[in-house]
Motif scaffolding. Structure first.
Motif, PDB file in Angstrom:
ATOM      1  N   LEU A 215       0.828  -1.201   0.000  1.00 14.13           N
ATOM      2  CA  LEU A 215       0.000   0.000   0.000  1.00 14.13           C
ATOM      3  C   LEU A 215       0.860   1.247   0.000  1.00 14.13           C
ATOM      4  CD1 LEU A 215       0.101   1.340   3.109  1.00 14.13           C
ATOM      5  CD2 LEU A 215      -1.380  -0.594   3.595  1.00 14.13           C
ATOM      6  N   SER A 216       0.245   2.338  -0.444  1.00 15.18           N
ATOM      7  CA  SER A 216       0.859   3.661  -0.427  1.00 15.18           C
ATOM      8  C   SER A 216      -0.172   4.630   0.127  1.00 15.18           C
ATOM      9  CB  SER A 216       1.270   4.081  -1.837  1.00 15.18           C
ATOM     10  OG  SER A 216       1.637   5.454  -1.881  1.00 15.18           O
ATOM     11  N   ALA A 217       0.215   5.436   1.112  1.00 18.29           N
ATOM     12  CA  ALA A 217      -0.749   6.290   1.804  1.00 18.29           C
ATOM     13  C   ALA A 217      -0.286   7.734   1.853  1.00 18.29           C
ATOM     14  CB  ALA A 217      -0.973   5.782   3.223  1.00 18.29           C
ATOM     15  N   VAL A 241      -7.179  10.844   4.826  1.00 20.14           N
ATOM     16  CA  VAL A 241      -6.175   9.882   4.370  1.00 20.14           C
ATOM     17  C   VAL A 241      -6.635   9.261   3.057  1.00 20.14           C
ATOM     18  CG1 VAL A 241      -7.242   8.106   5.841  1.00 20.14           C
ATOM     19  CG2 VAL A 241      -4.948   7.728   4.941  1.00 20.14           C
ATOM     20  N   THR A 242      -5.692   9.047   2.159  1.00 19.56           N
ATOM     21  CA  THR A 242      -5.957   8.263   0.957  1.00 19.56           C
ATOM     22  C   THR A 242      -4.964   7.106   0.914  1.00 19.56           C
ATOM     23  OG1 THR A 242      -4.476   9.584  -0.449  1.00 19.56           O
ATOM     24  CG2 THR A 242      -6.801  10.249  -0.339  1.00 19.56           C
ATOM     25  N   VAL A 243      -5.426   5.970   0.395  1.00 19.73           N
ATOM     26  CA  VAL A 243      -4.585   4.773   0.317  1.00 19.73           C
ATOM     27  C   VAL A 243      -4.795   4.100  -1.031  1.00 19.73           C
ATOM     28  CG1 VAL A 243      -3.953   2.564   1.381  1.00 19.73           C
ATOM     29  CG2 VAL A 243      -4.882   4.408   2.810  1.00 19.73           C
ATOM     30  N   GLN A 244      -3.705   3.824  -1.717  1.00 20.91           N
ATOM     31  CA  GLN A 244      -3.723   2.928  -2.867  1.00 20.91           C
ATOM     32  C   GLN A 244      -3.162   1.587  -2.411  1.00 20.91           C
ATOM     33  OE1 GLN A 244      -1.427   5.659  -5.609  1.00 20.91           O
ATOM     34  NE2 GLN A 244      -2.924   4.851  -7.057  1.00 20.91           N
ATOM     35  N   ALA A 363       1.594   0.308   8.853  1.00 19.40           N
ATOM     36  CA  ALA A 363       2.077   0.421   7.477  1.00 19.40           C
ATOM     37  C   ALA A 363       1.603   1.723   6.839  1.00 19.40           C
ATOM     38  CB  ALA A 363       1.605  -0.771   6.653  1.00 19.40           C
ATOM     39  N   VAL A 364       0.352   2.106   7.088  1.00 17.77           N
ATOM     40  CA  VAL A 364      -0.194   3.340   6.538  1.00 17.77           C
ATOM     41  C   VAL A 364       0.542   4.556   7.113  1.00 17.77           C
ATOM     42  CG1 VAL A 364      -2.236   4.830   6.598  1.00 17.77           C
ATOM     43  CG2 VAL A 364      -2.460   2.439   5.929  1.00 17.77           C
ATOM     44  N   VAL A 365       0.760   4.563   8.414  1.00 17.51           N
ATOM     45  CA  VAL A 365       1.485   5.673   9.039  1.00 17.51           C
ATOM     46  C   VAL A 365       2.901   5.774   8.474  1.00 17.51           C
ATOM     47  CG1 VAL A 365       2.482   6.515  11.198  1.00 17.51           C
ATOM     48  CG2 VAL A 365       0.135   5.639  11.167  1.00 17.51           C
ATOM     49  N   THR A 370       6.652   8.993   4.773  1.00 17.05           N
ATOM     50  CA  THR A 370       7.680   9.070   3.730  1.00 17.05           C
ATOM     51  C   THR A 370       7.142   9.657   2.436  1.00 17.05           C
ATOM     52  OG1 THR A 370       7.214   6.807   2.978  1.00 17.05           O
ATOM     53  CG2 THR A 370       8.891   7.087   4.694  1.00 17.05           C
ATOM     54  N   GLY A 371       5.949  10.240   2.492  1.00 15.34           N
ATOM     55  CA  GLY A 371       5.379  10.855   1.302  1.00 15.34           C
ATOM     56  C   GLY A 371       4.720   9.878   0.367  1.00 15.34           C
ATOM     57  N   GLY A 372       4.384   8.697   0.844  1.00 19.31           N
ATOM     58  CA  GLY A 372       3.667   7.732   0.021  1.00 19.31           C
ATOM     59  C   GLY A 372       4.493   6.567  -0.466  1.00 19.31           C
TER      60      GLY A 372
END
Length: 384
Positions: A215-217, A241-244, A363-365, A370-372
């Motif tokens: 994931l990338s947040a 928050v957005t998550v891919q 993991a999201v935090v 780190t900017g995603g």
């Protein structure tokens, strides 16, 4: 602590279990929700403890408890079978662990803990002690969520290419709105994702039978300061928050959550797009499930006569008589108490599910900081 009684006879007789003796830690909104569910399940609410004896006494009267206690130790000493932990996040680990070490079953509000290592330890110790530990991911208990899960399991979607959705609230939409959750010392490093995004991802993995693998947040904080009970403090937890993400099975996904989305009260929406059918569920309209194909969309309604067995089981009133959030919570608590008595209940969220959620929060935090950057390897089982 569970007592069973039966009359001596030469013929087999039914064994009747005495009501579970329940204690609640916490006197706020969630404590009341847990209390109503405990009463509905036929438990004896032995007592409640809170931040002070005065608060506990007020909660005792409001929740219909027998006694007020000044500490969780005193509450445990009163001989409870189950402890419901409804206090702020930062004390979940200590309170739940005290109960586990006393051999008491635990219902702990999410997040299970604010640290993965603590969640691992708590899950491990509960297994070693042989106590039941559950976490109220209660949206699993909407009948139409179970229907969606059953249809995915039957392959009605075909190959799922996309999972998308959101969880939107507006209760913190003004800079004057505040709550203990805003303070990371009390709520943890994440607010919006840990508080509501965790519910969405639990539903995603529960319905799919698949896990997020990477994931990338990104986080955004709308208000740099909010009014505090003592003084203005800088806000460091996220409002949005957005998550891919990608699942182990190859499903691509996107998710957004906000606690500053004006007009949205508690809108958890999840949609799965398959090459045969798509399905969508909206928690603000929980009595229906949307099914789509190339001919358009159709609304499926909650009718126990037409639902999968696991969904029909959770229907407590006939079709057309609405069920909602409290009914979900009641079903979750009833299933927890059944598990304590040794029965199996499909889909009951346990400490392992709580641990999984803490893993995703961390993991999201980490990604957002780190900017995603992509967090990977999320399908690995955590030690327990």
């Amino acid at each position: 602590m569970l007592k069973e009684t039966a009359q001596a006879t030469s013929q087999p007789v039914a064994v009747t279990a005495a009501p579970l003796r329940v204690g609640i830690v916490g006197s706020g909104f969630m404590g009341a929700v847990h209390a109503r569910a405990a009463h509905a399940a036929g438990a004896a609410l032995v007592g409640v403890s809170a931040s002070s004896l005065a608060s506990a006494a007020r909660a005792r009267d409001a929740l219909g408890a027998e006694r007020a206690f000044s500490s969780v130790d005193d509450l445990l000493d009163a001989g409870v079978d189950v402890l419901h932990v409804c206090a702020p996040n930062h004390v979940h680990f200590d309170l739940a662990r005290a109960a586990v070490q006393a051999g008491v079953h635990v219902v702990c509000e999410k997040p299970l803990t604010t640290d993965v290592r603590d969640a691992e330890q708590l899950t491990r110790e509960a297994a070693q002690q042989g106590v039941v530990g559950t976490v109220p991911f209660v949206y699993r208990f909407h009948p139409m969520v179970r229907e969606m899960r059953a249809r995915v399991d039957r392959g009605e979607t075909g190959r799922i290419a996309l999972a998308s959705g959101s969880y939107l609230q507006d209760w913190l939409s003004n800079s004057s709105d505040t709550n203990w959750r805003v303070d990371p010392k009390l709520g943890g490093a994440s607010r919006t994702f840990a508080d509501i995004g965790s519910h969405w991802f639990d539903l995603l993995e529960f319905i799919l039978g698949d896990r997020v693998a990477r994931l990338s947040a990104q986080f955004a904080t709308q208000f740099a300061a909010r009014e505090d009970r003592s003084a203005d403090t800088m806000v460091v937890t996220e409002d949005t928050v957005t998550v891919q993400f990608t699942t182990a099975g190859g499903v691509l996904g996107s998710f957004a959550a906000s606690q500053v989305a004006r007009g949205r009260k508690n809108r958890l929406a999840i949609e799965l797009s398959g090459d045969a059918h798509s399905f969508a569920f909206d928690q603000e309209n929980p009595e229906s499930l949307w099914r789509g194909d190339e001919l358009g969309g159709r609304t499926l309604v909650r009718d126990p006569k037409t639902l999968a067995p696991d969904a029909a089981r959770l229907c407590i009133v006939p079709a057309g008589h609405p069920q909602g959030y409290q009914e979900c919570f009641n079903a979750f608590v009833a299933d927890t108490y059944a598990a304590i008595r040794g029965e199996h209940r499909e889909g009951l969220p346990t400490f392992r599910d709580g641990l999984r959620s803490v893993q995703l929060v961390e993991a999201v935090v980490g990604s957002a900081r780190t900017g995603g950057d992509w967090a990977r390897g999320l399908t690995q089982e955590q030690a327990a």
